[in-house]
Write a protein that holds these residues in place. Structure first.
Motif, mmCIF file in Angstrom:
data_model
loop_
_atom_site.group_PDB
_atom_site.id
_atom_site.type_symbol
_atom_site.label_atom_id
_atom_site.label_comp_id
_atom_site.label_asym_id
_atom_site.label_seq_id
_atom_site.Cartn_x
_atom_site.Cartn_y
_atom_site.Cartn_z
ATOM 1 N N THR A 130 35.427 27.950 29.494
ATOM 2 C CA THR A 130 35.403 28.127 30.951
ATOM 3 C C THR A 130 36.775 28.543 31.457
ATOM 4 O O THR A 130 36.906 29.466 32.272
ATOM 5 C CB THR A 130 34.941 26.827 31.649
ATOM 6 N N ARG A 131 37.809 27.893 30.965
ATOM 7 C CA ARG A 131 39.176 28.247 31.349
ATOM 8 C C ARG A 131 39.491 29.692 30.958
ATOM 9 O O ARG A 131 40.077 30.444 31.730
ATOM 10 C CB ARG A 131 40.170 27.277 30.709
ATOM 11 N N ALA A 132 39.083 30.086 29.764
ATOM 12 C CA ALA A 132 39.346 31.454 29.297
ATOM 13 C C ALA A 132 38.637 32.472 30.184
ATOM 14 O O ALA A 132 39.227 33.484 30.582
ATOM 15 C CB ALA A 132 38.904 31.616 27.843
ATOM 16 N N VAL A 133 37.390 32.209 30.516
ATOM 17 C CA VAL A 133 36.638 33.133 31.375
ATOM 18 C C VAL A 133 37.280 33.217 32.761
ATOM 19 O O VAL A 133 37.422 34.308 33.328
ATOM 20 C CB VAL A 133 35.153 32.704 31.471
ATOM 21 N N GLU A 134 37.690 32.095 33.308
ATOM 22 C CA GLU A 134 38.335 32.098 34.622
ATOM 23 C C GLU A 134 39.629 32.902 34.595
ATOM 24 O O GLU A 134 39.932 33.644 35.534
ATOM 25 C CB GLU A 134 38.582 30.661 35.091
ATOM 26 N N GLU A 135 40.401 32.771 33.522
ATOM 27 C CA GLU A 135 41.646 33.545 33.403
ATOM 28 C C GLU A 135 41.357 35.035 33.300
ATOM 29 O O GLU A 135 42.034 35.852 33.926
ATOM 30 C CB GLU A 135 42.464 33.072 32.201
ATOM 31 N N LEU A 136 40.336 35.401 32.526
ATOM 32 C CA LEU A 136 39.962 36.815 32.410
ATOM 33 C C LEU A 136 39.497 37.371 33.750
ATOM 34 O O LEU A 136 39.840 38.498 34.125
ATOM 35 C CB LEU A 136 38.873 36.995 31.346
ATOM 36 N N GLU A 137 38.722 36.585 34.462
ATOM 37 C CA GLU A 137 38.262 37.029 35.789
ATOM 38 C C GLU A 137 39.430 37.212 36.742
ATOM 39 O O GLU A 137 39.474 38.178 37.504
ATOM 40 C CB GLU A 137 37.244 36.029 36.355
ATOM 41 N N ALA A 138 40.392 36.306 36.681
ATOM 42 C CA ALA A 138 41.563 36.411 37.545
ATOM 43 C C ALA A 138 42.379 37.663 37.208
ATOM 44 O O ALA A 138 42.842 38.361 38.103
ATOM 45 C CB ALA A 138 42.441 35.161 37.412
ATOM 46 N N ILE A 139 42.495 37.959 35.934
ATOM 47 C CA ILE A 139 43.208 39.174 35.530
ATOM 48 C C ILE A 139 42.481 40.398 36.049
ATOM 49 O O ILE A 139 43.082 41.328 36.566
ATOM 50 C CB ILE A 139 43.368 39.233 33.987
ATOM 51 N N GLY A 140 41.139 40.393 35.910
ATOM 52 C CA GLY A 140 40.344 41.516 36.379
ATOM 53 C C GLY A 140 40.444 41.732 37.875
ATOM 54 O O GLY A 140 40.439 42.878 38.350
ATOM 55 N N GLU A 141 40.564 40.660 38.633
ATOM 56 C CA GLU A 141 40.696 40.771 40.091
ATOM 57 C C GLU A 141 42.058 41.288 40.511
ATOM 58 O O GLU A 141 42.208 41.913 41.540
ATOM 59 C CB GLU A 141 40.431 39.405 40.735
ATOM 60 N N SER A 142 43.074 41.027 39.665
ATOM 61 C CA SER A 142 44.447 41.433 40.040
ATOM 62 C C SER A 142 44.747 42.870 39.676
ATOM 63 O O SER A 142 45.784 43.394 40.053
ATOM 64 C CB SER A 142 45.467 40.492 39.399
#
Length: 143
Positions: A130-142
């Motif tokens: 879950t943490r990994a997916v959230e980090e990937l999503e945050a990178i994608g949003e930035s």
């Protein structure tokens, strides 16, 4: 004097990643580096070959003769080293804008993550993934 393009230890890591794609001789590696980084980096035999020799000395790459050229390939130890340094490689990609590892490597890593998750308690695997997916999503949003 212009600042160095690669930080200490980064060029050998990029060479490992390129050899993960396929075995190559030195001039092929130089051509791949030119393609990857364009005008931002001018690889030379004076930087690439010492990096290859250092990787070979560490047992991370092997060489075989093909005609009059040595062809370099990633060893199993080299693959493990590359996998352990994925975060550092990702930082190089982010800084340079170059896509060094291919989708095949991402697929291979996802398979490893799935296998590793099955070997631990489900709740612990869920927290990490879950943490990994959230980090990937945050990178994608930035981006």
């Amino acid at each position: 004097m212009a600042p160095r393009f690669f930080k200490h230890g980064e060029l050998p890591l990029v060479v490992l990643a390129l050899l993960e794609r396929s075995p190559m001789h030195g001039y092929q590696l130089i051509a791949e580096l030119e393609t990857l980084f364009g005008d931002d980096y001018e690889p030379s035999t004076g930087t690439v070959y010492p990096a290859i020799r250092a990787l070979a000395d560490e047992g991370l790459v092997s060489s075989s003769e093909s005609g009059r050229r040595a062809v370099y390939a990633l060893t199993p130890v080299g693959r493990r080293s590359l996998d352990k340094r994925g975060e550092q490689l990702a930082a190089i990609e982010l800084r340079t804008g170059a896509r060094i590892r291919s989708a095949a490597e991402l697929d291979r890593l996802l398979v490893r993550a799935r296998e590793a998750a099955r070997r631990v308690e489900t709740d612990k695997a869920l927290v990490v993934l879950t943490r990994a997916v959230e980090e990937l999503e945050a990178i994608g949003e930035s981006t």
